[in-house]
Design a protein around this motif. Structure first.
Motif, PDB file in Angstrom:
ATOM      1  N   GLU A   1       0.810  -1.220   0.000  1.00 26.09           N
ATOM      2  CA  GLU A   1       0.000   0.000   0.000  1.00 26.09           C
ATOM      3  C   GLU A   1       0.836   1.259   0.000  1.00 26.09           C
ATOM      4  O   GLU A   1       0.519   2.220   0.700  1.00 26.09           O
ATOM      5  N   CYS A   2       1.902   1.275  -0.795  1.00 28.33           N
ATOM      6  CA  CYS A   2       2.712   2.490  -0.868  1.00 28.33           C
ATOM      7  C   CYS A   2       2.050   3.530  -1.754  1.00 28.33           C
ATOM      8  O   CYS A   2       2.311   4.721  -1.640  1.00 28.33           O
ATOM      9  N   GLY A   3       1.201   3.066  -2.665  1.00 25.11           N
ATOM     10  CA  GLY A   3       0.435   3.993  -3.500  1.00 25.11           C
ATOM     11  C   GLY A   3       1.139   4.433  -4.774  1.00 25.11           C
ATOM     12  O   GLY A   3       0.608   5.248  -5.527  1.00 25.11           O
ATOM     13  N   ALA A   4       2.323   3.895  -5.034  1.00 27.26           N
ATOM     14  CA  ALA A   4       3.085   4.319  -6.216  1.00 27.26           C
ATOM     15  C   ALA A   4       2.329   4.024  -7.506  1.00 27.26           C
ATOM     16  O   ALA A   4       2.325   4.828  -8.436  1.00 27.26           O
ATOM     17  N   CYS A   5       1.667   2.864  -7.570  1.00 24.69           N
ATOM     18  CA  CYS A   5       0.959   2.472  -8.795  1.00 24.69           C
ATOM     19  C   CYS A   5      -0.194   3.412  -9.086  1.00 24.69           C
ATOM     20  O   CYS A   5      -0.343   3.911 -10.209  1.00 24.69           O
ATOM     21  N   ALA A   6      -0.985   3.691  -8.053  1.00 20.35           N
ATOM     22  CA  ALA A   6      -2.147   4.567  -8.243  1.00 20.35           C
ATOM     23  C   ALA A   6      -1.690   5.970  -8.634  1.00 20.35           C
ATOM     24  O   ALA A   6      -2.260   6.606  -9.514  1.00 20.35           O
ATOM     25  N   LYS A   7      -0.631   6.455  -7.986  1.00 22.40           N
ATOM     26  CA  LYS A   7      -0.135   7.802  -8.233  1.00 22.40           C
ATOM     27  C   LYS A   7       0.431   7.941  -9.649  1.00 22.40           C
ATOM     28  O   LYS A   7       0.396   9.020 -10.230  1.00 22.40           O
ATOM     29  N   ASN A   8       0.952   6.855 -10.172  1.00 20.88           N
ATOM     30  CA  ASN A   8       1.590   6.939 -11.482  1.00 20.88           C
ATOM     31  C   ASN A   8       0.741   6.360 -12.600  1.00 20.88           C
ATOM     32  O   ASN A   8       1.217   6.195 -13.723  1.00 20.88           O
ATOM     33  N   CYS A   9      -0.522   6.043 -12.309  1.00 22.53           N
ATOM     34  CA  CYS A   9      -1.413   5.565 -13.362  1.00 22.53           C
ATOM     35  C   CYS A   9      -2.078   6.767 -14.024  1.00 22.53           C
ATOM     36  O   CYS A   9      -2.862   7.466 -13.385  1.00 22.53           O
ATOM     37  N   PRO A  10      -1.776   7.021 -15.292  1.00 16.86           N
ATOM     38  CA  PRO A  10      -2.345   8.200 -15.948  1.00 16.86           C
ATOM     39  C   PRO A  10      -3.846   8.059 -16.185  1.00 16.86           C
ATOM     40  O   PRO A  10      -4.494   9.029 -16.571  1.00 16.86           O
ATOM     41  N   PHE A  11      -4.392   6.869 -16.010  1.00 13.04           N
ATOM     42  CA  PHE A  11      -5.798   6.645 -16.342  1.00 13.04           C
ATOM     43  C   PHE A  11      -6.664   6.337 -15.120  1.00 13.04           C
ATOM     44  O   PHE A  11      -7.807   5.924 -15.244  1.00 13.04           O
ATOM     45  N   ALA A  12      -6.095   6.520 -13.955  1.00 10.73           N
ATOM     46  CA  ALA A  12      -6.800   6.295 -12.689  1.00 10.73           C
ATOM     47  C   ALA A  12      -7.481   4.930 -12.629  1.00 10.73           C
ATOM     48  O   ALA A  12      -8.616   4.801 -12.170  1.00 10.73           O
ATOM     49  N   ALA A  13      -6.786   3.914 -13.098  1.00 10.72           N
ATOM     50  CA  ALA A  13      -7.364   2.577 -13.118  1.00 10.72           C
ATOM     51  C   ALA A  13      -7.112   1.826 -11.812  1.00 10.72           C
ATOM     52  O   ALA A  13      -7.746   0.817 -11.542  1.00 10.72           O
ATOM     53  N   ILE A  14      -6.156   2.337 -11.027  1.00 12.13           N
ATOM     54  CA  ILE A  14      -5.796   1.626  -9.797  1.00 12.13           C
ATOM     55  C   ILE A  14      -6.197   2.461  -8.593  1.00 12.13           C
ATOM     56  O   ILE A  14      -6.038   3.674  -8.574  1.00 12.13           O
ATOM     57  N   GLU A  15      -6.717   1.758  -7.613  1.00 15.74           N
ATOM     58  CA  GLU A  15      -7.122   2.437  -6.392  1.00 15.74           C
ATOM     59  C   GLU A  15      -6.498   1.723  -5.220  1.00 15.74           C
ATOM     60  O   GLU A  15      -6.536   0.488  -5.135  1.00 15.74           O
ATOM     61  N   VAL A  16      -5.899   2.453  -4.332  1.00 15.10           N
ATOM     62  CA  VAL A  16      -5.363   1.856  -3.113  1.00 15.10           C
ATOM     63  C   VAL A  16      -5.313   2.948  -2.065  1.00 15.10           C
ATOM     64  O   VAL A  16      -5.071   4.116  -2.368  1.00 15.10           O
TER      65      VAL A  16
END
Lengths: 100, 404
Positions: A51-66
Motif C-alpha cells: 500500500e505504498c500507493g506508487a501504482c495509483a499515483k503513477n497511473c495516468p488513467f486512474a485505473a488503480i485504487e489503493v
C-alpha cells in the motif's frame, strides 16, 4: 527465505476497463504485484502489496485504487494518541522511533 | 533567445536579486548571490541564454570547505558544485552516527543541482533526496560517470519515507526543476528518479508541467551504473525491494536507541519500589528485561523470515516466550524453593509482551508491511499485550511486596 505479511488485508483495487496496459504500475511496484497479460493488467500477488500507493499515483488513467498508508505501528500508535492521521514522524524534532 | 524576466537587466549588484533560501547545512562562507527569478523560472526556460554575466552565479548554495565538493562546473545557468564519488572517513562516521540516531534529523545537504565528472547538456540527471546518507550512497556509485544530481528538499529524509510523506513529490520536483533552471542544463528532458520515489511522484504530472519525462531507475543505487550503461533498462530484479539480513541488521541500532528513555523510567520505578519491597528486584529482573528488549528489537528483526507466523508482534512474542522460559529456569524456577511460582508466571506474562511490542514496532522499518495489515495486527496485539503486561506486573508486585 521470503518475507511475507498478512493475507487478504490490502485495499488494492484494479479497474480493468480503465487500464490501457501501459505498464507504468509494473515499473513502480517494488513487490511485483502486477503482470501484463494480453495487454491487460492483472494482479498476481495481492498480498505482496504494501500500500505504498506508487501504482495509483503513477497511473495516468486512474485505473488503480489503493488507500496508501505507512505500515508502521509507531505511526499508528501516535495517530491513536494524537487523534490524527497516522503518519511517519520522521521530519519532526521529536525523536522518531526508527520508522525510517 | 528571448529573455523576459530572469537576468534581463545588466544589474551587476547581486544583492538586489538575492532571494532568501534557508541554508540547509551551514551558511556558505562565500557570499553567493542566490537564484534569481525563482517564481518565473518554470516558464522561463531560456534564462540567461548565452549571457556570460549570469553563468558565474552558483545555482546551488554550497560551502567550498565541504570535503565532498571537489570543484565547479560552469553551465549556462550558473556554477554547479562538482562532488566526489569517493566516501571518506567522515562520511562513513556520519552514516554510522545517523544509524545510531545521533544528529540524525540534521544530517542533510543543500537541495539543488550537483555535478559528477564532467557532465554536459546530454548527461543523465539523477534525482535524489537531501538526506546525506542517501546522497552519499548515490554519489559513491557514480564513479567514472558524467551526470547531474538534482537534490530535492526532503528535510533530510530518505527517498522512500519522504515519498510516503509527499516531500519527495511532484510539487517539490517541479519547483526544483524551475529553481535550478534545469531546462538549460539538461536539454534531453529526461529525469531518472529512484523507483522508491514513485509513491510521491506522479510521472505524467511532472511531464505535463515541465516537459521532463520521468524514468524510474532501480531501487538500489548500486544498480545505477548498470542501468545507465545498459541504456536505461531496468531488470525485474532491480525493481524489487529486498529486505535481507544486512538490511535488517543495520536498522536495529535505531530500534534499541528508541527504548532507552522508557527503560530508564522503568529502572527508576523498580529502584524506588526496591526501597519498600520485601523481595527486591535484582539482577534477574535487569537482564530478564534487557533480554526481552534485545529479543524484540534485534533478534526478532534479524530472524524475521525464519520465525513461524506472519504478524510481527506474534513473532516477537514467540521468541520472547522462549527467553522468559530460559530466564525462569536460570533463576531456579521449579528447583529453587526461593523462586516463587507467582513471579515465574509474572515473567512469562510480561517479558514476551515486551518483545512482542518492540517487534511490532519494527513494522515501520520493514519494507513489506501494509497499513491495513499493521492495523489489523495491532487491533489484536495491543489489547492482548496490555492485559498480559498488567496481570504479569501485578503478580510480580505481589511477589515483591508480600513474598508469595
Amino acid at each position: 527465505m521470503k518475507n511475507r505479511y498478512l493475507k487478504n488485508v490490502v485495499t488494492l483495487k484494479l479497474d480493468s476497463n480503465k487500464c490501457t496496459g501501459c505498464g507504468r504500475c509494473i515499473e513502480v511496484c517494488p513487490h511485483k504485484v502486477f503482470e501484463l497479460q494480453n495487454r491487460k493488467l492483472r494482479i498476481i500477488n495481492k498480498d505482496g502489496c504494501m500500500e505504498c500507493g506508487a501504482c495509483a499515483k503513477n497511473c495516468p488513467f486512474a485505473a488503480i485504487e489503493v488507500k496508501p498508508g505507512v505500515g508502521c505501528a509507531y505511526a499508528i500508535i501516535m495517530g491513536w494518541l494524537t487523534g490524527s492521521e497516522p503518519s511517519c514522524d520522521c521530519s519532526g524534532s521529536s525523536n522518531s522511533n526508527g520508522c525510517c | 533567445m528571448e529573455n523576459k524576466s530572469c537576468c534581463g537587466s545588466d544589474n551587476s549588484d547581486p544583492k538586489a536579486k538575492v532571494i532568501k533560501v534557508k541554508p540547509k547545512v551551514k551558511v556558505p562562507k562565500v557570499k553567493v548571490p542566490n537564484i534569481e527569478g525563482v517564481s518565473s523560472a518554470e516558464k522561463n526556460r531560456s534564462c540567461c541564454g548565452g549571457s556570460q554575466k549570469c553563468s558565474i552565479d552558483p545555482i546551488t548554495q554550497y560551502d567550498k570547505k565541504d570535503h565532498w565538493i571537489i570543484g565547479e562546473v560552469k553551465t549556462v545557468s550558473g556554477i554547479v558544485p562538482r562532488v566526489s564519488t569517493q566516501l571518506v572517513i567522515s562520511d562513513i562516521f556520519g552514516a554510522w552516527k545517523a544509524r545510531w540516531g545521533i544528529n540524525r534529523m540534521n544530517y542533510k545537504i543543500n537541495p539543488g543541482i550537483y555535478a559528477v565528472g564532467n557532465p554536459d547538456k546530454d548527461s543523465p540527471v539523477l534525482v535524489t533526496a537531501n538526506y546525506k546518507l542517501t546522497f552519499d550512497t548515490l554519489r559513491r556509485e557514480l564513479s567514472d560517470l558524467n551526470a547531474w544530481i538534482l537534490v530535492l528538499d526532503t528535510k533530510g529524509i530518505n527517498v522512500w519515507c519522504a515519498a510516503g510523506k509527499g516531500t519527495f513529490g511532484t510539487k517539490e520536483l517541479v519547483s526544483r526543476i524551475g529553481k535550478t533552471r534545469l531546462h538549460d542544463i539538461a536539454t534531453h528532458r529526461t529525469l531518472i528518479l529512484p523507483q522508491l520515489g514513485a509513491p510521491g511522484v506522479s510521472a505524467h504530472e511532472v511531464e505535463k508541467q515541465t516537459g521532463f519525462k520521468v524514468i524510474y531507475g532501480p531501487v538500489r543505487a548500486a544498480d545505477i551504473k548498470e542501468f545507465i550503461n545498459s541504456g536505461m533498462k531496468v531488470t525485474g530484479e532491480m525493481r524489487t525491494v529486498k529486505f535481507n539480513l544486512i538490511d535488517r541488521l543495520v536498522l536495529t541500532p535505531m530500534e534499541l536507541v528508541g527504548t532507552f528513555k522508557v527503560s530508564l523510567i522503568i529502572f527508576g520505578i523498580l529502584f524506588l519500589l526496591n526501597l519498600v519491597t520485601a523481595n527486591p528486584f535484582g539482577i534477574y529482573d535487569f537482564y530478564g528485561y534487557g533480554g526481552a528488549l534485545i529479543t524484540g528489537c534485534v533478534i526478532t528483526p534479524v530472524l524475521l523470515p525464519w520465525i513461524p507466523g506472519r504478524a510481527f508482534a506474534w513473532k516477537g512474542w514467540l521468541l520472547g516466550l522462549i527467553w522468559a522460559a530460559v530466564i525462569n529456569v536460570l533463576s531456579g524456577w521449579t528447583v529453587s524453593p526461593t523462586f516463587s511460582f507467582i513471579r515465574g508466571l509474572g515473567y512469562l506474562l510480561v517479558l514476551p509482551c515486551i518483545s512482542a511490542f518492540y517487534a511490532m514496532n519494527f513494522t515501520g522499518s520493514s519494507t513489506y508491511t501494509s497499513f491495513s495489515g499493521v492495523l489489523k495486527e495491532m487491533k489484536i496485539a495491543v489489547p492482548v499485550i496490555a492485559v498480559s503486561i498488567i496481570i504479569g506486573t501485578i503478580l510480580i508486585l505481589l511477589n515483591g511486596f508480600l513474598g508469595i
